[in-house]
Scaffold this motif. Structure first.
Motif, PDB file in Angstrom:
ATOM      1  N   GLY A 221      17.741 -14.754  53.101  1.00 22.13           N
ATOM      2  CA  GLY A 221      17.309 -15.833  52.220  1.00 22.13           C
ATOM      3  C   GLY A 221      18.157 -15.953  50.972  1.00 22.13           C
ATOM      4  O   GLY A 221      18.953 -15.086  50.645  1.00 22.13           O
ATOM      5  N   SER A 222      17.936 -17.065  50.264  1.00 25.73           N
ATOM      6  CA  SER A 222      18.720 -17.315  49.060  1.00 25.73           C
ATOM      7  C   SER A 222      17.753 -17.617  47.930  1.00 25.73           C
ATOM      8  O   SER A 222      16.570 -17.732  48.139  1.00 25.73           O
ATOM      9  CB  SER A 222      19.597 -18.528  49.310  1.00 25.73           C
ATOM     10  OG  SER A 222      18.768 -19.606  49.686  1.00 25.73           O
ATOM     11  N   SER A 223      18.319 -17.738  46.758  1.00 20.85           N
ATOM     12  CA  SER A 223      17.493 -18.153  45.627  1.00 20.85           C
ATOM     13  C   SER A 223      17.337 -19.663  45.677  1.00 20.85           C
ATOM     14  O   SER A 223      18.321 -20.395  45.601  1.00 20.85           O
ATOM     15  CB  SER A 223      18.164 -17.736  44.323  1.00 20.85           C
ATOM     16  OG  SER A 223      17.830 -18.646  43.302  1.00 20.85           O
ATOM     17  N   LYS A 224      16.114 -20.120  45.829  1.00 17.11           N
ATOM     18  CA  LYS A 224      15.882 -21.564  45.958  1.00 17.11           C
ATOM     19  C   LYS A 224      16.351 -22.296  44.708  1.00 17.11           C
ATOM     20  O   LYS A 224      16.893 -23.377  44.767  1.00 17.11           O
ATOM     21  CB  LYS A 224      14.387 -21.819  46.157  1.00 17.11           C
ATOM     22  CG  LYS A 224      13.908 -21.461  47.536  1.00 17.11           C
ATOM     23  CD  LYS A 224      13.082 -22.595  48.159  1.00 17.11           C
ATOM     24  CE  LYS A 224      12.785 -22.315  49.607  1.00 17.11           C
ATOM     25  NZ  LYS A 224      11.861 -21.180  49.801  1.00 17.11           N
ATOM     26  N   LYS A 225      16.129 -21.632  43.565  1.00 18.41           N
ATOM     27  CA  LYS A 225      16.458 -22.264  42.291  1.00 18.41           C
ATOM     28  C   LYS A 225      17.957 -22.492  42.176  1.00 18.41           C
ATOM     29  O   LYS A 225      18.405 -23.582  41.834  1.00 18.41           O
ATOM     30  CB  LYS A 225      15.977 -21.355  41.148  1.00 18.41           C
ATOM     31  CG  LYS A 225      15.546 -22.112  39.909  1.00 18.41           C
ATOM     32  CD  LYS A 225      14.894 -21.189  38.912  1.00 18.41           C
ATOM     33  CE  LYS A 225      15.800 -20.933  37.736  1.00 18.41           C
ATOM     34  NZ  LYS A 225      15.369 -19.802  36.912  1.00 18.41           N
ATOM     35  N   VAL A 248      26.858 -15.220  47.913  1.00 18.71           N
ATOM     36  CA  VAL A 248      27.259 -15.802  49.195  1.00 18.71           C
ATOM     37  C   VAL A 248      26.052 -16.372  49.934  1.00 18.71           C
ATOM     38  O   VAL A 248      26.170 -17.346  50.671  1.00 18.71           O
ATOM     39  CB  VAL A 248      27.990 -14.790  50.110  1.00 18.71           C
ATOM     40  CG1 VAL A 248      29.416 -14.604  49.659  1.00 18.71           C
ATOM     41  CG2 VAL A 248      27.265 -13.480  50.193  1.00 18.71           C
ATOM     42  N   HIS A 249      24.891 -15.784  49.725  1.00 19.52           N
ATOM     43  CA  HIS A 249      23.701 -16.276  50.425  1.00 19.52           C
ATOM     44  C   HIS A 249      23.314 -17.664  49.906  1.00 19.52           C
ATOM     45  O   HIS A 249      22.850 -18.505  50.665  1.00 19.52           O
ATOM     46  CB  HIS A 249      22.535 -15.303  50.261  1.00 19.52           C
ATOM     47  CG  HIS A 249      22.803 -13.980  50.912  1.00 19.52           C
ATOM     48  ND1 HIS A 249      23.114 -13.880  52.248  1.00 19.52           N
ATOM     49  CD2 HIS A 249      22.836 -12.721  50.418  1.00 19.52           C
ATOM     50  CE1 HIS A 249      23.316 -12.610  52.548  1.00 19.52           C
ATOM     51  NE2 HIS A 249      23.162 -11.887  51.459  1.00 19.52           N
ATOM     52  N   ASP A 250      23.502 -17.881  48.616  1.00 20.45           N
ATOM     53  CA  ASP A 250      23.217 -19.204  48.063  1.00 20.45           C
ATOM     54  C   ASP A 250      24.167 -20.232  48.665  1.00 20.45           C
ATOM     55  O   ASP A 250      23.759 -21.331  49.046  1.00 20.45           O
ATOM     56  CB  ASP A 250      23.370 -19.202  46.537  1.00 20.45           C
ATOM     57  CG  ASP A 250      22.316 -18.341  45.868  1.00 20.45           C
ATOM     58  OD1 ASP A 250      21.354 -17.962  46.560  1.00 20.45           O
ATOM     59  OD2 ASP A 250      22.468 -18.035  44.669  1.00 20.45           O
ATOM     60  N   VAL A 251      25.438 -19.857  48.731  1.00 19.40           N
ATOM     61  CA  VAL A 251      26.432 -20.787  49.263  1.00 19.40           C
ATOM     62  C   VAL A 251      26.133 -21.074  50.736  1.00 19.40           C
ATOM     63  O   VAL A 251      26.198 -22.221  51.197  1.00 19.40           O
ATOM     64  CB  VAL A 251      27.856 -20.216  49.097  1.00 19.40           C
ATOM     65  CG1 VAL A 251      28.876 -21.136  49.731  1.00 19.40           C
ATOM     66  CG2 VAL A 251      28.180 -20.021  47.626  1.00 19.40           C
ATOM     67  N   ALA A 252      25.764 -20.015  51.465  1.00 18.20           N
ATOM     68  CA  ALA A 252      25.427 -20.190  52.880  1.00 18.20           C
ATOM     69  C   ALA A 252      24.244 -21.138  53.037  1.00 18.20           C
ATOM     70  O   ALA A 252      24.250 -22.037  53.883  1.00 18.20           O
ATOM     71  CB  ALA A 252      25.110 -18.840  53.516  1.00 18.20           C
TER      72      ALA A 252
END
Lengths: 464, 198
Positions: A221-225, A248-252
């Protein structure tokens, strides 16, 4: 003739290839639904969609990237680049003027104060100096990119417009535009610009740089914000730079979101059933059919899909743990081709429109087939996007009947590019060339004889 | 397929990679795999007893990797009981449960009557980011039950599902079909009361 990358075909050849692919697929009874009778209402639907998206845009304050058709995203990118160049060149001018003024002022001050308390001004000059080289660098780079796009604004001849009319599937939106502009123009004989939206390119590059070793990349998961923030920045049309501080998770997640929210999913909904039907085929047949289906895609979809598949293939190659050059263990990201296909399948192959009731839920029954198809696409992307010599012959033969005058030019360009791929280093944006290296050793005279034989072959064929 | 009215549906939610599938597979099949495979959605069925008759326990293993709000809403509105899983190795995975919990409250309304288990999985892992107290605190805030589990070591997995069914007050549901194992179950229940962090 050598196998050629799909995107290095000229616009005209690509249009013909689309038509050929459609014809062959119809013979296989795979895309009977796409028969020309059905195309009509679809065209009008697309106008309605356009209107809808237009009214939506107004409400949401013109999103520039998310939830709008792919070609529009690319157009926005292009417009932004041009604007940026203008701003940069004017800013550069301003900087130059400013610099001279400051220098002049400093000189005067030096004269008047004789070095007493003049620390402030030179300091200012200093702080601005490191800025300008980066500006210059950037602008020259984007100018080069912008320069490439000029060629893509091409038009249509009477002949080819009929041809494309029979193939509205290709790019209904662009077609509408062109028609309104008049029918007297031509499809370009040069390749179309590599049409990948900035956001896809940036996200792929970022993960290629920082995320290949990250366990569960695209799954975790990523940071929704933070994702929302990035999304808003892209939607405002800002030039978003993704650096190593970005997770990288946010970018993904951003990349997945972009694909999921596309109103015309990356593999168009009209082709959903056809793509899925390949899931039950034997391997060689399956790949051949998938290739034809890929040839049907509008260029911007095909290029973006190519970029994405190339990238996913790269990610999958880092799935297993490996040994570095010094024998140390490099942890794998555990995202095998089938894992990536599971995650990306429902984003790329959509049956329902996003936002419609139970979208996604409807996909569940097909999910095994979706995953299998995407898996094949990732595994074989290299061969799938190559146009075989036979196919190229077919294109030329077809063209010989409609536009015989362009054949010579196309053949010449073809053999020239074979030669020049060696000498010209590839630009950052173009995917790796897959031409076999031996092609470069061909001599000029050999080439021209081959060219001659191709032409005579065509003549013969049409004569019969 | 027409849905049976006496199905008892349990839905498992949680972030990607916390071990939802592992918990479900451990419970349903008694197996554990090291493999790292994302789920889209799987449903498993098992026969249990309910109000002195037999019914089907339907366990829906949801995806942690996708964001399909429509699917999530559908699963919540169809579900009777919920298991919210996080991994004790990831604070982020606990934070990701918040919107799911809120959605359950929103769709189901009277939350007190809905059996919900908060589960900290991977309790065997040494690299913890969360200890059991944090799970308990969140559970008391959410007015639900809490348990730490390890699908890998088969720790508290059976107990988790049993406890969830015990929370159901609107009808009597039990994992046992024939009642033969009830003694064994009582023992387990006793043990569970004292369960400590490994």
């Amino acid at each position: 003739m050598q196998p050629m990358l799909l995107h290095s075909l000229s616009e005209l050849e690509r249009a013909i290839l689309q038509e050929l692919a459609l014809y062959q697929l119809q013979e296989k009874l795979l895309v009977g639904d796409l028969s020309l009778a059905k195309v009509g209402p679809k065209g009008s639907k697309s106008i309605r969609q356009k209107l809808e998206s237009f009214s939506k845009e107004k409400k949401d304050g013109y999103p520039q990237t998310f939830g709008i058709p792919l070609f529009q995203v690319i157009n926005n990118d292009r417009a932004y680049k041009q604007l940026q160049e203008e701003v940069k060149s004017s800013r550069r001018l301003c900087l130059e003027v400013e610099a001279t003024v400051i220098r002049y002022r400093a000189q005067i001050q030096k004269k008047s104060t004789l070095g007493r308390s003049c620390g402030l001004v030179p300091c200012k000059v200093y702080s601005e100096e490191p800025l300008s080289p980066t500006f210059l660098d950037n602008s020259s780079w984007s100018q080069r990119r912008g320069g490439m796009s000029v060629d893509s604004i091409t038009d249509l001849s009477d002949n080819t417009s009929k041809l494309l009319e029979a193939l509205q599937l290709s790019h209904p939106h662009e077609l509408d535009l062109r028609r309104s502009r008049g029918k007297k123009k031509m499809l370009s004989l040069n390749p179309i610009t590599w049409q990948v939206p900035r956001i896809v390119d940036r996200c792929c590059q970022h993960i290629e740089m920082h995320g290949l070793q990250t366990v569960g990349i695209f799954r975790v998961g990523s940071s929704k914000k933070r994702v929302q923030q990035l999304r808003e920045e892209f939607d405002r049309g800002l030039d978003v730079f993704l650096d190593e501080h970005q997770s990288v998770h946010d970018v993904a997640a951003l990349l997945k979101e972009f694909l999921r929210d596309m109103p015309d999913s990356l593999i168009p909904r009209e082709l959903y059933e056809a793509f899925l039907s390949t899931a039950s085929m034997e391997c060689p047949e399956q790949l051949a059919t998938l290739q034809l289906l890929l040839f049907l895609l509008p260029p911007c979809h095909s290029d973006t899909l190519h970029r994405l598949l190339q990238f996913l293939n790269e990610v999958a190659q880092h799935a297993e743990s490996s040994r570095g050059p010094d024998g140390q263990e490099i942890p794998g990201n555990k995202m095998t081709v089938s894992n990536l296909a599971t995650i990306f399948g429902p984003n790329i192959l959509q049956k329902e429109k996003p936002g419609e009731k139970d979208s996604g839920a409807m996909n569940i029954e097909d999910s095994t087939a979706v995953i299998l198809v995407l898996q094949r696409l990732i595994e074989h992307y290299q061969t799938l996007f190559m146009v075989s010599p036979e196919m190229q012959h077919d294109i030329l033969r077809r063209l010989f009947q409609t536009d015989p005058d362009v054949i010579d030019y196309l053949l010449r360009r073809k053999f020239n590019t074979v030669l020049s791929t060696e000498s010209e280093p590839l630009t950052e944006e173009s995917p790796p060339s897959l031409l076999p290296s031996q092609s470069c050793t061909l001599e000029r005279n050999q080439l021209s004889s081959e060219l001659y034989s191709s032409v005579s072959f065509l003549n013969l064929d049409v004569g019969i | 397929m027409p849905e049976q009215s006496n199905d008892y549906r349990v839905v498992v939610f949680g972030a990607a990679g916390v071990g939802k599938s592992s918990l479900v597979l451990r419970f349903v099949r008694g197996t554990f795999r090291e493999a790292y495979i994302p789920t889209i959605e799987d449903t498993y069925r098992q026969v249990i007893s309910c109000d002195k008759s037999i019914c089907t326990l339907q366990i829906t293993d949801t995806t942690g990797s996708h964001q399909f709000p429509a699917m999530q809403r559908l699963a919540i509105s169809k579900g009777h009981a919920f298991i919210l899983v996080y991994s004790v190795t990831s604070r982020q995975s606990m934070e990701e449960l918040q919107p799911i919990y809120e959605q359950i409250c929103q769709i189901k309304g009277a939350i007190q009557k809905i059996p919900i288990m908060l589960v900290g999985n991977k309790s065997d892992e040494s690299q913890r980011e969360l200890d059991a107290r944090e799970g308990e605190a969140l559970a008391s805030k959410w007015k639900c039950s809490f348990m730490e589990t390890s699908a890998k070591m088969n720790y508290n997995v059976q107990e988790l599902f049993q406890e969830l069914l015990n929370l159901e007050k609107r009808r009597t549901v039990s994992l046992q079909v024939d009642g033969k194992k009830s003694k064994q179950q009582k023992k387990k229940d006793k043990l569970k009361g004292k369960c400590s962090v490994m």
